[in-house]
Scaffold this active site. Structure first.
Site, mmCIF file in Angstrom:
data_model
loop_
_atom_site.group_PDB
_atom_site.id
_atom_site.type_symbol
_atom_site.label_atom_id
_atom_site.label_comp_id
_atom_site.label_asym_id
_atom_site.label_seq_id
_atom_site.Cartn_x
_atom_site.Cartn_y
_atom_site.Cartn_z
ATOM 1 N N GLU A 49 3.120 11.621 3.053
ATOM 2 C CA GLU A 49 3.063 10.161 2.962
ATOM 3 C C GLU A 49 2.937 9.522 4.345
ATOM 4 O O GLU A 49 2.223 8.546 4.523
ATOM 5 C CB GLU A 49 4.281 9.604 2.220
ATOM 6 C CG GLU A 49 4.262 9.877 0.721
ATOM 7 C CD GLU A 49 3.080 9.213 0.006
ATOM 8 O OE1 GLU A 49 2.550 8.214 0.509
ATOM 9 O OE2 GLU A 49 2.680 9.711 -1.057
ATOM 10 N N TYR A 74 7.087 1.094 1.494
ATOM 11 C CA TYR A 74 6.124 1.865 0.689
ATOM 12 C C TYR A 74 6.475 3.355 0.705
ATOM 13 O O TYR A 74 6.581 3.998 -0.357
ATOM 14 C CB TYR A 74 4.676 1.658 1.193
ATOM 15 C CG TYR A 74 3.776 2.682 0.556
ATOM 16 C CD1 TYR A 74 3.345 2.511 -0.760
ATOM 17 C CD2 TYR A 74 3.443 3.868 1.216
ATOM 18 C CE1 TYR A 74 2.594 3.474 -1.397
ATOM 19 C CE2 TYR A 74 2.686 4.835 0.590
ATOM 20 C CZ TYR A 74 2.262 4.630 -0.713
ATOM 21 O OH TYR A 74 1.538 5.595 -1.342
ATOM 22 N N ASP A 134 0.141 1.185 -3.287
ATOM 23 C CA ASP A 134 -0.776 1.304 -2.157
ATOM 24 C C ASP A 134 -2.079 0.583 -2.514
ATOM 25 O O ASP A 134 -2.165 -0.106 -3.534
ATOM 26 C CB ASP A 134 -1.002 2.779 -1.784
ATOM 27 C CG ASP A 134 -1.762 3.544 -2.864
ATOM 28 O OD1 ASP A 134 -2.096 2.956 -3.918
ATOM 29 O OD2 ASP A 134 -2.040 4.739 -2.653
#
Ligand code: SF4
Length: 342
Positions: free
Chosen positions: A57, A140, A158
């Site tokens: 990520e 996020y 996203d």
């Protein structure tokens, strides 16, 4: 709600059915990714390694899956566990990161690994709230790791997910103003069970079916629910406020913590100050590079530095220790331009 066409019953149907349809599609079409535990293995009880989920990520922030693949493989071969990465030499990690850009991410990567080792006994915390306290882990990434690695019902939004949700609900408000609405709609869709698979399914759908241009609605598991498709709006959503032109900067700069060339700050006018006194010669041509928020044009000057010469900032590397492959992309372009002359 202003700017959205999916109202009342249509919206209720989307909220009720979308997750189940998406998960069914994900079970058959999930992308095979090196950091992912696929739906069959996950259903059989296998959990993803939080270290690999977190690493992927962080690498994927601002970078595509295709660009990240090789970096992820090299990182995890060299540092297969969080403990290995936490104990790594900073310069080696920065060199391995070279080319991925956004170098603060690499520095935060190390800082985060060390905090998790020191404060959490080497195990990532399992909630988005705790994850978001770690260096370099924004809301996020915290939500993505909590959902994917720990199956928490977090909403992961996203760019791919924004696009799918904007189309599914036909949200016509332009981005970025639409972000809160898209997040709220995405939260309504997120199931309590299999939240991690749902998040990954939405990302996969956005990347492979509900693509920015020419979505293949005929292959989409959500086609029967999709308000944009019904209204003939799919390709026009999400709308965006037109971007201002990126400012142009000139200079010869250094990327913090990375191997590079001595230079001036990047300013908005071409006024380079030499980093040491020498007989400088400007090379023909220039290096051009585009960052997220600006375009950069670098003038490259070369000089012979006498023995004992010291740049005003940074250090010179002994020639045998210099490997062009360790340079980040921008500095590599400078090297390539200069190399033509020598
Ligand atoms: Fe996207 Fe088309 Fe699916 Fe709607 S039907 S979510 S526009 S691919």
């Amino acid at each position: 709600m202003p700017g959205a066409r999916a109202a009342g019953g249509a919206r209720g149907a989307i909220v009720q059915d979308a997750a189940a349809r998406l998960l069914e599609w994900y079970d058959r079409h999930a992308r095979v990714l090196p950091w992912r535990v696929g739906p069959a293995a996950r259903a059989a009880g296998m959990w993803p390694d939080p270290y690999r989920v977190w690493l992927s990520e962080v690498m994927l922030q601002q970078t595509t899956v295709a660009a990240v693949g090789g970096y992820f493989e090299r990182f995890t071969v060299r540092w297969p566990t969080l403990a290995n990465l936490a104990a790594a030499d900073d310069a080696e990690v920065m060199a391995e990161w070279a080319g991925l850009g956004y170098y603060a991410r690499a520095r935060n990567l190390l800082a985060c690994a060390r905090v998790v080792m020191a404060e959490y006994g080497g195990r990532f915390p399992g909630t988005a709230e705790a994850l978001a306290q770690l260096p370099g882990v924004g809301p996020y990434t915290a939500a993505a790791v909590a959902a994917i690695a720990f199956d928490r019902p977090e909403t992961v939004v996203d760019g791919n997910v924004e696009r799918v949700v904007a189309r599914l609900f036909a949200v016509e408000t332009p981005l970025p103003a639409a972000k809160p609405v898209l997040r709220a709609r995405a939260a309504e869709l997120t199931p309590v069970r299999r939240a991690g698979d749902f998040a990954q399914g939405m990302m996969d759908l956005g990347a492979t079916v509900c693509t920015p241009r020419r979505p293949t609605c005929g292959l989409c598991p959500l086609a029967g629910l999709c308000a944009a498709r019904r209204a003939g709006l799919a390709e026009t959503l999400p709308r965006r406020v037109p971007k201002a032109a990126k400012p142009l900067r000139f200079g010869q700069g250094l990327l913090g913590g990375m191997l590079g060339w001595p230079g001036s700050d990047w300013g908005e006018s071409p006024a380079p100050a030499p980093p040491l006194a020498a007989d400088w010669r400007r090379l023909a041509g220039e290096v051009r590079h585009t960052f997220t928020h600006f375009r950069l044009r670098l003038a490259v000057h070369v000089a012979e530095a006498g023995p004992g010469a010291r740049p005003a900032r940074g250090v010179f590397l002994p020639a045998p220790e210099f490997r062009p492959g360790d340079l980040p992309t921008l500095m590599r372009k400078v090297f390539d331009l200069a190399h033509k002359e020598f």
